[in-house]
Design a protein around this motif. Structure first.
Motif, PDB file in Angstrom:
ATOM      1  N   VAL A   4       0.839  -1.197   0.000  1.00 27.03           N
ATOM      2  CA  VAL A   4       0.000   0.000   0.000  1.00 27.03           C
ATOM      3  C   VAL A   4       0.873   1.246   0.000  1.00 27.03           C
ATOM      4  O   VAL A   4       0.601   2.229  -0.703  1.00 27.03           O
ATOM      5  N   GLY A   5       1.949   1.189   0.783  1.00 28.52           N
ATOM      6  CA  GLY A   5       2.864   2.323   0.836  1.00 28.52           C
ATOM      7  C   GLY A   5       3.442   2.623  -0.535  1.00 28.52           C
ATOM      8  O   GLY A   5       3.531   3.782  -0.950  1.00 28.52           O
ATOM      9  N   VAL A   6       3.835   1.586  -1.253  1.00 28.76           N
ATOM     10  CA  VAL A   6       4.393   1.784  -2.593  1.00 28.76           C
ATOM     11  C   VAL A   6       3.346   2.429  -3.496  1.00 28.76           C
ATOM     12  O   VAL A   6       3.632   3.368  -4.243  1.00 28.76           O
ATOM     13  N   TYR A   7       2.104   1.925  -3.364  1.00 29.11           N
ATOM     14  CA  TYR A   7       1.024   2.481  -4.193  1.00 29.11           C
ATOM     15  C   TYR A   7       0.838   3.972  -3.910  1.00 29.11           C
ATOM     16  O   TYR A   7       0.783   4.792  -4.829  1.00 29.11           O
ATOM     17  N   VAL A   8       0.771   4.300  -2.603  1.00 28.49           N
ATOM     18  CA  VAL A   8       0.550   5.703  -2.248  1.00 28.49           C
ATOM     19  C   VAL A   8       1.715   6.551  -2.708  1.00 28.49           C
ATOM     20  O   VAL A   8       1.534   7.667  -3.219  1.00 28.49           O
ATOM     21  N   THR A   9       2.932   6.034  -2.565  1.00 30.40           N
ATOM     22  CA  THR A   9       4.093   6.790  -3.016  1.00 30.40           C
ATOM     23  C   THR A   9       4.009   7.044  -4.516  1.00 30.40           C
ATOM     24  O   THR A   9       4.330   8.139  -4.992  1.00 30.40           O
ATOM     25  N   GLY A  10       3.555   6.019  -5.233  1.00 26.14           N
ATOM     26  CA  GLY A  10       3.400   6.199  -6.672  1.00 26.14           C
ATOM     27  C   GLY A  10       2.406   7.310  -6.974  1.00 26.14           C
ATOM     28  O   GLY A  10       2.645   8.166  -7.829  1.00 26.14           O
ATOM     29  N   GLN A  11       1.281   7.302  -6.230  1.00 24.25           N
ATOM     30  CA  GLN A  11       0.295   8.363  -6.417  1.00 24.25           C
ATOM     31  C   GLN A  11       0.898   9.722  -6.115  1.00 24.25           C
ATOM     32  O   GLN A  11       0.660  10.692  -6.815  1.00 24.25           O
ATOM     33  N   LEU A  12       1.685   9.743  -5.045  1.00 21.64           N
ATOM     34  CA  LEU A  12       2.269  11.002  -4.596  1.00 21.64           C
ATOM     35  C   LEU A  12       3.223  11.538  -5.659  1.00 21.64           C
ATOM     36  O   LEU A  12       3.262  12.733  -5.941  1.00 21.64           O
ATOM     37  N   ALA A  13       3.989  10.628  -6.250  1.00 17.36           N
ATOM     38  CA  ALA A  13       4.997  11.061  -7.210  1.00 17.36           C
ATOM     39  C   ALA A  13       4.340  11.716  -8.425  1.00 17.36           C
ATOM     40  O   ALA A  13       4.964  12.517  -9.106  1.00 17.36           O
ATOM     41  N   GLN A  14       3.074  11.374  -8.682  1.00 18.41           N
ATOM     42  CA  GLN A  14       2.424  11.944  -9.858  1.00 18.41           C
ATOM     43  C   GLN A  14       1.859  13.343  -9.600  1.00 18.41           C
ATOM     44  O   GLN A  14       1.425  14.011 -10.534  1.00 18.41           O
ATOM     45  N   THR A  15       1.838  13.746  -8.329  1.00 20.30           N
ATOM     46  CA  THR A  15       1.271  15.060  -8.051  1.00 20.30           C
ATOM     47  C   THR A  15       2.366  16.119  -8.102  1.00 20.30           C
ATOM     48  O   THR A  15       3.563  15.790  -8.102  1.00 20.30           O
ATOM     49  N   THR A  16       1.942  17.359  -8.107  1.00 15.67           N
ATOM     50  CA  THR A  16       2.945  18.416  -8.188  1.00 15.67           C
ATOM     51  C   THR A  16       3.344  18.920  -6.814  1.00 15.67           C
ATOM     52  O   THR A  16       4.524  19.147  -6.560  1.00 15.67           O
ATOM     53  N   SER A  17       2.357  19.083  -5.919  1.00 14.45           N
ATOM     54  CA  SER A  17       2.730  19.699  -4.645  1.00 14.45           C
ATOM     55  C   SER A  17       3.440  18.705  -3.734  1.00 14.45           C
ATOM     56  O   SER A  17       4.261  19.073  -2.917  1.00 14.45           O
ATOM     57  N   ARG A  18       3.140  17.436  -3.853  1.00 12.60           N
ATOM     58  CA  ARG A  18       3.762  16.379  -3.056  1.00 12.60           C
ATOM     59  C   ARG A  18       3.638  16.620  -1.574  1.00 12.60           C
ATOM     60  O   ARG A  18       4.525  16.330  -0.793  1.00 12.60           O
ATOM     61  N   ASP A  19       2.552  17.227  -1.183  1.00 14.56           N
ATOM     62  CA  ASP A  19       2.349  17.453   0.246  1.00 14.56           C
ATOM     63  C   ASP A  19       0.857  17.414   0.511  1.00 14.56           C
ATOM     64  O   ASP A  19       0.134  18.324   0.133  1.00 14.56           O
ATOM     65  N   PHE A  20       0.394  16.334   1.094  1.00 16.60           N
ATOM     66  CA  PHE A  20      -1.029  16.169   1.335  1.00 16.60           C
ATOM     67  C   PHE A  20      -1.259  15.842   2.783  1.00 16.60           C
ATOM     68  O   PHE A  20      -0.359  15.381   3.486  1.00 16.60           O
ATOM     69  N   SER A  21      -2.477  16.095   3.201  1.00 15.12           N
ATOM     70  CA  SER A  21      -2.821  15.765   4.573  1.00 15.12           C
ATOM     71  C   SER A  21      -4.223  15.194   4.547  1.00 15.12           C
ATOM     72  O   SER A  21      -5.140  15.792   4.014  1.00 15.12           O
ATOM     73  N   VAL A  22      -4.379  13.994   5.088  1.00 15.09           N
ATOM     74  CA  VAL A  22      -5.683  13.341   5.107  1.00 15.09           C
ATOM     75  C   VAL A  22      -6.212  13.404   6.528  1.00 15.09           C
ATOM     76  O   VAL A  22      -5.572  12.911   7.450  1.00 15.09           O
ATOM     77  N   THR A  23      -7.359  14.037   6.705  1.00 18.56           N
ATOM     78  CA  THR A  23      -7.941  14.156   8.040  1.00 18.56           C
ATOM     79  C   THR A  23      -9.090  13.160   8.168  1.00 18.56           C
ATOM     80  O   THR A  23      -9.960  13.108   7.315  1.00 18.56           O
ATOM     81  N   TYR A  24      -9.052  12.384   9.233  1.00 18.29           N
ATOM     82  CA  TYR A  24     -10.101  11.386   9.401  1.00 18.29           C
ATOM     83  C   TYR A  24     -11.177  11.844  10.378  1.00 18.29           C
ATOM     84  O   TYR A  24     -12.344  11.806  10.070  1.00 18.29           O
ATOM     85  N   PHE A  25     -10.767  12.266  11.527  1.00 19.86           N
ATOM     86  CA  PHE A  25     -11.769  12.759  12.471  1.00 19.86           C
ATOM     87  C   PHE A  25     -11.063  13.632  13.485  1.00 19.86           C
ATOM     88  O   PHE A  25      -9.832  13.692  13.506  1.00 19.86           O
ATOM     89  N   ASP A  26     -11.864  14.342  14.294  1.00 22.83           N
ATOM     90  CA  ASP A  26     -11.262  15.163  15.335  1.00 22.83           C
ATOM     91  C   ASP A  26     -10.895  14.295  16.507  1.00 22.83           C
ATOM     92  O   ASP A  26     -11.742  13.627  17.091  1.00 22.83           O
ATOM     93  N   TRP A  27      -9.624  14.301  16.834  1.00 25.32           N
ATOM     94  CA  TRP A  27      -9.178  13.431  17.907  1.00 25.32           C
ATOM     95  C   TRP A  27      -9.371  14.135  19.239  1.00 25.32           C
ATOM     96  O   TRP A  27     -10.012  13.632  20.139  1.00 25.32           O
ATOM     97  N   ILE A  28      -8.829  15.346  19.350  1.00 33.14           N
ATOM     98  CA  ILE A  28      -8.981  16.101  20.593  1.00 33.14           C
ATOM     99  C   ILE A  28      -9.563  17.461  20.223  1.00 33.14           C
ATOM    100  O   ILE A  28      -9.129  18.068  19.249  1.00 33.14           O
ATOM    101  N   LYS A  29     -10.521  17.874  21.001  1.00 34.46           N
ATOM    102  CA  LYS A  29     -11.119  19.167  20.722  1.00 34.46           C
ATOM    103  C   LYS A  29     -11.420  19.809  22.056  1.00 34.46           C
ATOM    104  O   LYS A  29     -12.388  19.472  22.720  1.00 34.46           O
ATOM    105  N   VAL A  30     -10.530  20.659  22.482  1.00 36.84           N
ATOM    106  CA  VAL A  30     -10.702  21.293  23.777  1.00 36.84           C
ATOM    107  C   VAL A  30     -10.644  22.794  23.572  1.00 36.84           C
ATOM    108  O   VAL A  30      -9.669  23.310  23.024  1.00 36.84           O
ATOM    109  N   LEU A  31     -11.675  23.470  23.992  1.00 38.19           N
ATOM    110  CA  LEU A  31     -11.736  24.913  23.858  1.00 38.19           C
ATOM    111  C   LEU A  31     -11.345  25.331  22.458  1.00 38.19           C
ATOM    112  O   LEU A  31     -11.944  24.912  21.484  1.00 38.19           O
ATOM    113  N   ALA A  32     -10.271  26.104  22.352  1.00 35.89           N
ATOM    114  CA  ALA A  32      -9.958  26.645  21.027  1.00 35.89           C
ATOM    115  C   ALA A  32      -8.988  25.750  20.261  1.00 35.89           C
ATOM    116  O   ALA A  32      -8.680  26.009  19.119  1.00 35.89           O
ATOM    117  N   ILE A  33      -8.507  24.711  20.903  1.00 35.54           N
ATOM    118  CA  ILE A  33      -7.500  23.880  20.230  1.00 35.54           C
ATOM    119  C   ILE A  33      -8.159  22.645  19.664  1.00 35.54           C
ATOM    120  O   ILE A  33      -8.935  21.973  20.339  1.00 35.54           O
TER     121      ILE A  33
END
Lengths: 722, 446, 115, 172
Positions: A57-86
């Motif tokens: 899977v890592g190889v696959y994702v790396t391959g996907q990444l190599a095809q993009t231009t920015s090469r910097d992505f962030s995948v958010t799944y859910f809010d882990w901690i949510k306290v006040l403003a943080i």
């Protein structure tokens, strides 16, 4: 930004986690129902496959990444901690840095898992071992994939925990437990630094929220921290960058075994050899380098912190290399070599060429894992004797192990065109051409670069010593007198994890055929001590162990050349270059230096190998003259002992003084005084307690009525409540 | 026929609500009351057949009227009321026993027609089932307490402990289904079960009966076991274990009061079978096949599919009652097959096996639901990860079985022997300790 | 505008049940009955909560899932039930233990804590 | 006193309230503990019916599941296990406490009623939306605004379980 191709990255995390859970849940029943041999085989595959799948899977994702231009992505799944403003989401960062680490971790990890299925075949706690190992991979992946500091920290602690569990895997031996405790406690010091750094960043961002260029409630995510500190810690606040960087570096020191905190790594060799290869050479200890790469902006902003990194790195490299000369335990030599090479990586990072550190991480992962696994194979072949003085001439007996270790040896020594030479050369050239790391304006990294050259020579030398003692020379175990072998100095007892042989566990082994296993089980209880005897015949390891060796040997040989051509690795990691140019000139390498350096460092390596052979095989007469130095080096210049005495005994004395003086004298008196006052009152009030429950109820009712009446009166006073 | 039904439906819809409810109740209660003697006849015949006997065959055709004759006999028997009883409770208890068995039918969906939908199709259907089935214990407990008889009391005690123990697992297994269906309505369960089968891309013509899904399978088995325990039937008939307690809680009941207990038991069996059919076996559907999907897929045989669809629709009550009778037969089959459990076995089965299993199943379903949410909507998730999730869920279920098996085994053997004594717990044994050899030793000053 | 039974009737019933429970706690010697009286009091409070929630004296408006302040009453009932369940489990366990130790559970005889 | 409008709610309420009040008296007044318990069951049952009358179906049904189905069964179980049913075992003493308790009860009723009731006498308009008693609303509120109390309640229940096991087992 469409991140949907990368959603699958969660599988990389979950697979090892599920694998670990499977080991726990299925291990007992499967081994019970399929029988020991088949059951362990099945569980072994069940441990290897998730990691292998994660790698794919890592190889696959790396391959996907190599095809993009920015090469910097962030995948958010859910809010882990949510306290006040943080808000701290469960986000995974997918960029070239993290994916490089993922590939190394899962790739080398699956090879080592495969190796371990053979190596641990006789272990009774087989599923426990693999559940820890899989859990380790999962934690390490969280560490590198985490998109914010807390997630990295969770992984950081997780790998610390797994390291602790695995060092103390044979916990019935007190020495192993102590080594595990030591590793855990020393790592706490580093984690303290990391935690403080994290808090510092969070607080400084939170209180300056109004002036932040990137406004987001995810204060601790890297994509929020880094651009913000770039704006925030400028001008009069530049010292904040230094403080934060040094705090984070303390964390990196702890995990990556740098000088003040390197103590735990040699002792960690008490764990099984695959663990040493995976955790204490290839992956976990490089977490520090990863962290420095991740937050490199902080270091770029602070020449002082970079200087500290450089100096600590080069000092550790030299110091550990000297110690490595005197060690006789094959795994200890490799351990100090690891510490030394980690020092190298920090020199690279401190010099502002962060990619060189990562480059060395990658190549080092290959050849050091190979060296450890090879050492494991040697140990296996020699009935788990770890003392190199009992070895000799083994190349005749275990040719595959010898061949693969030969490659690794040349790679770590830095012989062109094996991988080590490129990464080392890139670090040294970076250090020589660097202007960043400086104490009060005077650059330090040039000196570090020259010392690093010397260390390269030393590395080649002591590795040659290891190889020569193991594979060349006379067959020294033949000279053993029966019953007289064993551990001839006290410290050694800590290092050889074999006293568990008594209860049916064995650190070495491979897949026996069923018949062989039946014979073995029939002869139970088997020998108390698989001692090395004079008529011992070393035997080559089984395929499950040598296949990983060969693959790693190919990688150690070729990876450096492949990654270095046209600066492939540098452009992969830092496609847009560094964010800011440091004070002074950028760390450009002077044209032509590269080739020259390559020559110089290869010459250094060849010299080292030459001296190594000369001294080890022929130079017995110098031994007595430098005996004192050898003793010093063997005992780590008494640094370990001093630290332990200071912390353990000093702490004990301090605690005792507190107890006898302050606690007994002051606190106890206060507490007892208060208690006696309360007792006096109590004995007065005791009279009212009739022990008549219904009477109490009646009193309660009366009290409640009183309160109600008062309430009603108050409401009445206010003109009636609604 | 269709138009006649339509007319009836139209008339029904326009009658006042109270009258509607009354009609529904009568439509349900009177046939059930009439059917109970048939159940008894069916049990006796089936049991005889299983035991290679003939069974009642004298009164009426195939002995069909035997049960009615027995009823008449019971009615005219002398009603013995023992002295020194708690008179009020003694008389009320059988009625209380009958009540939940009939009240439970309020949520059963007899068919898709409005006339046949549950009388109480409220959005708390599952909770209603739980609530009413938990009331079943009162008839037994009070019947055990009132006659002031030790055997009766023991029967009542056993029953209350048993029902409390199995109710939890039953609730959790139903909760798993409710969680997966996303509703608490029983009719909604049936609708959910008419969807294409869970986790399949190809066989969309198979209905998603809960018993065919991994979680539903596990929940169904747990529910079936609990349902047998809740009705105090073999092998869980400890409250009326004849070789220990004479007849348990109804030892002191005779004549019509005894008959009422009897009827309550059989009605409860029938109704619980109905609940099982509604929740796990696709309700009133004939076969687990979606005929409308077949029409799309294989248009060649459209006429036949349409016929089957109509059959499925109009015969709904028949299929449902058929399923109930099937459930009843399984009850009887169980009685013919399984020996009665020991008390400690009963308790450890309920608490150590079924409860953790059902809770784990509930958590697995919850995890699955969470995962679908995390993966951003059903559609994408189903295309991406459905096979993985299916495998994972199956694996989790297998794992749970193994883990629980381990837990369950731990309680067997030597340890259990001493445990039994602890549970029986007469005052005499209180000061006696068992030493290793199993020899009872009375302490010197004990 | 929907009118129901006057709120005060619900409150009166709740208060009556509560008072009965209080009286029961004081006058009965059987600890189980005392316990049951406590349950009675809890339930009377539940009734009051629900009545106030239904009549919603402070109700302002509605959101997707109803005004949240309306739900305070039902929520309170849920938690009271949870507390009551825990209380009964422990309380009956205590009564059982006392009975096992003393073969007698008269509340008036339990005076070990007498000063 | 304003005039009372006769509504269906009221028609259902009055008999239920009478039963509830009488059974509440029964709990306290009956000598036999089993009968007390049965009175309480009846009381809880009518309460659940009252909850239905207040259109809070889920609360009403939970009342039956929790109180009638579980808690009261436990009570009956314990009464029968300890054989406390017979009234002669625990004869009530006629002492001052009874009088004091009754008087206290009357005063309590008077004080609370006098304080709370006057401003509420004429309230009979229902403000709650019809959905307020539905499972979805309840669940949504429980898992958003009240999630902390919910977790705390779960811990409380866990402690209750552990505590009762600890009490019940002689040998742990």
């Amino acid at each position: 930004m469409d991140t949907s191709p990368f959603n699958i990255i969660i599988a990389v995390l979950l697979l090892p986690l599920v694998g670990s859970f499977l080991q726990v849940a299925l291990g007992g029943p499967v081994i019970r129902s399929l029988g020991v041999v088949k059951g362990r085989k099945a569980m072994g595959w069940l441990a290897v496959l998730p990691i292998l799948a994660a790698f794919i899977v890592g190889v696959y994702v790396t391959g996907q990444l190599a095809q993009t231009t920015s090469r910097d992505f962030s995948v958010t799944y859910f809010d882990w901690i949510k306290v006040l403003a943080i808000r701290i989401p469960f986000e995974l960062k997918i960029d070239t840095l993290s994916m490089t680490m993922v590939l190394v971790i899962t790739g080398v990890g699956s090879l080592i898992h495969l190796y371990a299925t053979g190596y641990m075949a006789e272990e009774t706690d087989y599923p426990r071992f693999f559940s820890y190992l899989n859990l380790f991979i999962a934690c390490m992946l969280i560490l590198v994939l985490g998109g914010n500091l807390p997630m990295t920290f969770i992984g950081w602690e997780g790998v610390g925990l797994c390291s602790y569990l695995l060092i103390g895997f044979w916990y019935k031996d007190v020495a192993n437990s102590k080594a595990a405790n030591k590793a855990f406690i020393v790592n706490r010091v580093g984690d303290w630094g990391l935690t403080l750094g994290m808090f510092l960043l969070a607080v400084s961002l939170a209180i300056n929220y109004k002036s932040l260029p990137v406004k987001s409630d995810r204060f601790l995510s890297y994509d929020v921290i880094l651009p913000n500190v770039l704006q925030l810690f400028t001008g009069p606040h530049a010292w904040m960058a230094t403080v934060a960087a040094i705090l984070l570096f303390v964390g990196a020191c702890g995990k990556s075994a740098q000088f003040p905190l390197y103590l735990w790594l040699p002792d960690a060799m008490a764990g099984p050899t695959p663990v040493s290869a995976l955790i204490h050479a290839a992956t976990m200890v490089t977490a520090g380098v990863y962290l420095l790469n991740r937050v490199h902006i902080l270091f770029l902003m602070s020449p002082f912190a970079s200087g500290v990194v450089c100096v600590i790195g080069i000092f550790t490299a030299t110091f550990a290399a000297i110690i490595a000369f005197a060690q006789t335990d094959i795994k200890k030599v490799l351990a100090y070599s690891t510490v030394s090479q980690l020092g190298y990586m920090f020199v690279g990072c401190g010099s502002g060429a962060y990619w060189t550190g990562m480059f060395h991480v990658v190549t080092h992962a290959f050849f050091k894992a190979l060296l450890f696994l090879g050492a494991g194979a040697v140990i296996y072949a020699m009935s788990h004797e770890q003392d190199m003085r009992r070895y000799g001439n083994l190349r005749k007996y275990i040719p595959i192990t010898f061949g693969t270790m030969f490659v690794a040896w040349l790679a770590i020594a830095g012989i062109w065109p094996l991988s080590g030479s490129f990464s080392k050369e890139s670090i040294i050239s970076a250090a020589l051409g660097d202007q960043l790391a400086a104490f009060g304006g005077s650059p330090v990294s040039q000196i570090c670069g020259y010392v690093a050259l010397l260390v390269a020579l030393m590395t080649a030398w002591y590795m040659t010593r290891l190889m020569a003692m193991t594979f060349w020379g006379p067959e020294r175990w033949r000279e053993l007198v029966p019953e007289a072998h064993g551990h001839d100095h006290a410290r050694h007892d800590h290092d050889v994890p074999h006293s568990h042989a008594g209860h049916g566990e064995d650190i070495h082994g491979f897949f026996f055929t069923d018949e062989e296993m039946a014979v073995r089980q029939a002869s139970e209880p088997h020998e108390e001590h698989h001692g090395l005897t004079a008529d011992h015949q070393p035997k080559e390891v089984p395929p499950s162990m040598w296949v990983p060796l060969v693959i790693l040997a190919i990688l150690s040989a070729g990876a450096g050349y492949y990654l270095n051509q046209n600066g492939l690795f540098e452009h992969w990691l830092y496609p847009n270059g560094l964010e800011i140019k440091a004070a002074g000139e950028p760390a450009e390498i002077v044209p032509g230096t590269g080739l020259t350096l390559l020559t110089v460092s290869t010459v250094a390596a060849v010299l080292g190998i030459f001296f190594g052979f000369l001294v080890t095989l022929k130079g017995g007469r110098y031994a007595s003259r430098i005996g004192w130095l050898k003793d010093l080096a063997f005992n780590q210049f008494y640094y370990d002992k001093t630290m332990m005495d200071a912390s353990v005994k000093g702490g004990g004395e301090f605690g005792r003084a507190l107890w006898q003086g302050f606690d007994v004298g002051v606190i106890d008196r206060i507490v007892n005084g208060v208690a006696s006052i309360a007792g006096g009152f109590g004995s007065l009030l005791r009279k009212t307690q009739t022990g008549f429950v219904r009477g109490y109820a009646l009193l309660m009712l009366a009290g409640g009525l009183g309160v109600l009446c008062w309430l009603g009166y108050a409401l009445y006073q206010q003109g009636g409540g609604r | 026929m269709q138009s006649a039904l339509f007319q009836i439906g139209k008339w029904f819809v326009h009658t006042p609500a109270a009258l509607q409810a009354l009609i529904r109740v009568l439509l349900y209660v009177i046939p059930l009351l009439l059917l109970v003697p048939m159940f008894i006849w069916w049990e006796r015949r089936l049991l005889s057949w299983m035991q290679d006997r003939i069974g009642p065959n004298r009164v009426g055709p195939f002995g069909l009227l035997q049960a009615i004759a027995d009823g008449v006999k019971l009615f005219f028997k002398e009603d013995i009321t023992p002295a020194s009883i708690d008179r009020l409770i003694y008389f009320v208890a059988p009625a209380i026993a009958l009540f939940p068995a009939f009240a439970l039918g309020g949520t059963l969906p007899w068919g898709p027609n409005r006339l046949l939908t549950p009388m109480a199709d409220v959005n708390i259907g599952v909770l209603y089932i739980m609530a009413v089935s938990s009331l079943g214990v009162y008839g037994v407990v009070l019947g055990g307490y009132a006659p002031n008889n030790k055997y009766s009391l023991l029967g009542g005690l056993r029953s209350s402990a048993q029902l409390i123990s199995y109710e939890l697992a039953m609730g959790m297994s139903l909760a798993a289904i409710a969680l997966a269906s996303g509703s608490l309505k029983v009719t909604e369960f049936v609708h959910q079960q008419e969807m294409p089968i869970w986790g399949a891309d190809q066989a969309v013509w198979i209905q998603n009966w809960n018993l065919f899904t991994p979680y539903g399978f596990l929940a169904g088995i747990i529910f079936a076991i609990c349902m047998v325990a809740e009705t105090n039937r073999a092998p869980f008939d400890l409250p009326e274990a004849e070789n220990e307690l004479i007849a348990g809680y109804h030892t002191e009941y005779s004549s019509m009061k005894f008959a009422v207990y009897f009827m309550g038991e059989y009605a409860a069996m029938f109704v619980f079978s109905g609940v099982f059919a509604a929740v796990f076996l696709g309700g009133y559907n004939f076969l687990p096949i979606r005929w409308e999907a077949l029409i799309d897929d294989y248009p060649a045989a459209t006429a036949f599919w349409q016929f089957m669809q109509a059959l499925n629709y109009y015969g709904a009550p028949i299929w449902f009652i058929g399923k109930c009778i099937g459930g009843l037969s399984v009850y009887i089959w169980l009685r013919a097959t399984l020996p009665r459990l020991r008390y400690d076995q009963l308790m450890s089965l309920g608490w150590r096996c079924l409860l953790p299993l059902s809770v784990a199943n509930f958590m697995a379903v919850g995890f699955w639901v969470l995962l679908t949410r995390l993966m951003g909507g059903m559609e994408q998730f189903e295309s991406d990860a459905q096979p993985l999730a299916t495998l994972g869920l199956l694996l989790i279920d297998v794992l749970i079985v193994m883990v629980v098996d381990r837990v369950y085994r731990r309680g067997s053997g030597k340890e259990m022997a001493s445990r039994t004594i602890e549970m029986v717990d007469p005052p005499v044994l209180r000061s006696i300790e068992l030493v290793d050899g199993g020899e009872p030793v009375v302490p010197a000053n004990g | 505008m929907i009118t129901g039974a006057p709120l005060i009737l619900y409150l009166a019933l709740g208060l009556f049940m509560f008072t009965t429970g209080v009286v029961g706690v004081i006058i009965r010697r059987n600890p189980i009955v005392v316990f049951m009286c406590i349950e009675l009091m809890l339930n009377s409070v539940n009734l009051t909560f629900l009545a106030f929630a239904r009549y919603g004296l402070w109700y302002q408006g509605t959101t997707d899932h109803g005004d949240i302040s309306i739900m305070n009453g039902p929520m309170m009932i849920i938690f009271v039930m949870a507390v009551a369940a825990a209380e009964v489990a422990v309380g009956l366990g205590i009564i059982m233990t006392i009975f096992r130790l003393r073969q007698d559970i008269d509340v008036d005889d339990m005076n070990l804590l007498k000063g | 006193m304003p005039s009372i409008t006769i509504t269906p709610d009221l028609i259902v309420f009055v008999p239920l309230a009478l039963v509830a009040a009488l059974s509440a008296i029964g709990v306290v007044a009956l000598k036999n503990a089993v009968r007390s318990a049965l009175c309480l069951v009846l009381n809880f049952f009518t309460l659940s019916a009252l909850y239905f009358n207040l259109r809070a179906e889920i609360i009403g049904i939970t009342q039956v599941v929790v109180y009638t189905g579980a808690i009261m069964v436990l009570f009956l179980f314990v009464i029968m296990l300890l054989n406390l049913g017979a009234p002669q075992l625990l004869a009530e003493k006629k002492d001052l406490k009874i009088g004091a308790g009754l008087a206290g009860g009357v005063i309590l009723f008077g004080v609370i009623a006098g304080t709370i009731f006057p401003p509420l006498v004429s309230v009979n308009v229902i403000h709650a939306p019809t959905k307020y008693g539905e499972p979805a609303t309840l669940g949504h509120t429980l898992f958003t605004q009240f999630v902390w109390p919910f977790e705390v309640a779960s811990i409380l229940l866990l402690v209750g379980i552990v505590g009762s096991i600890l009490l019940a087992k002689r040998k742990i």
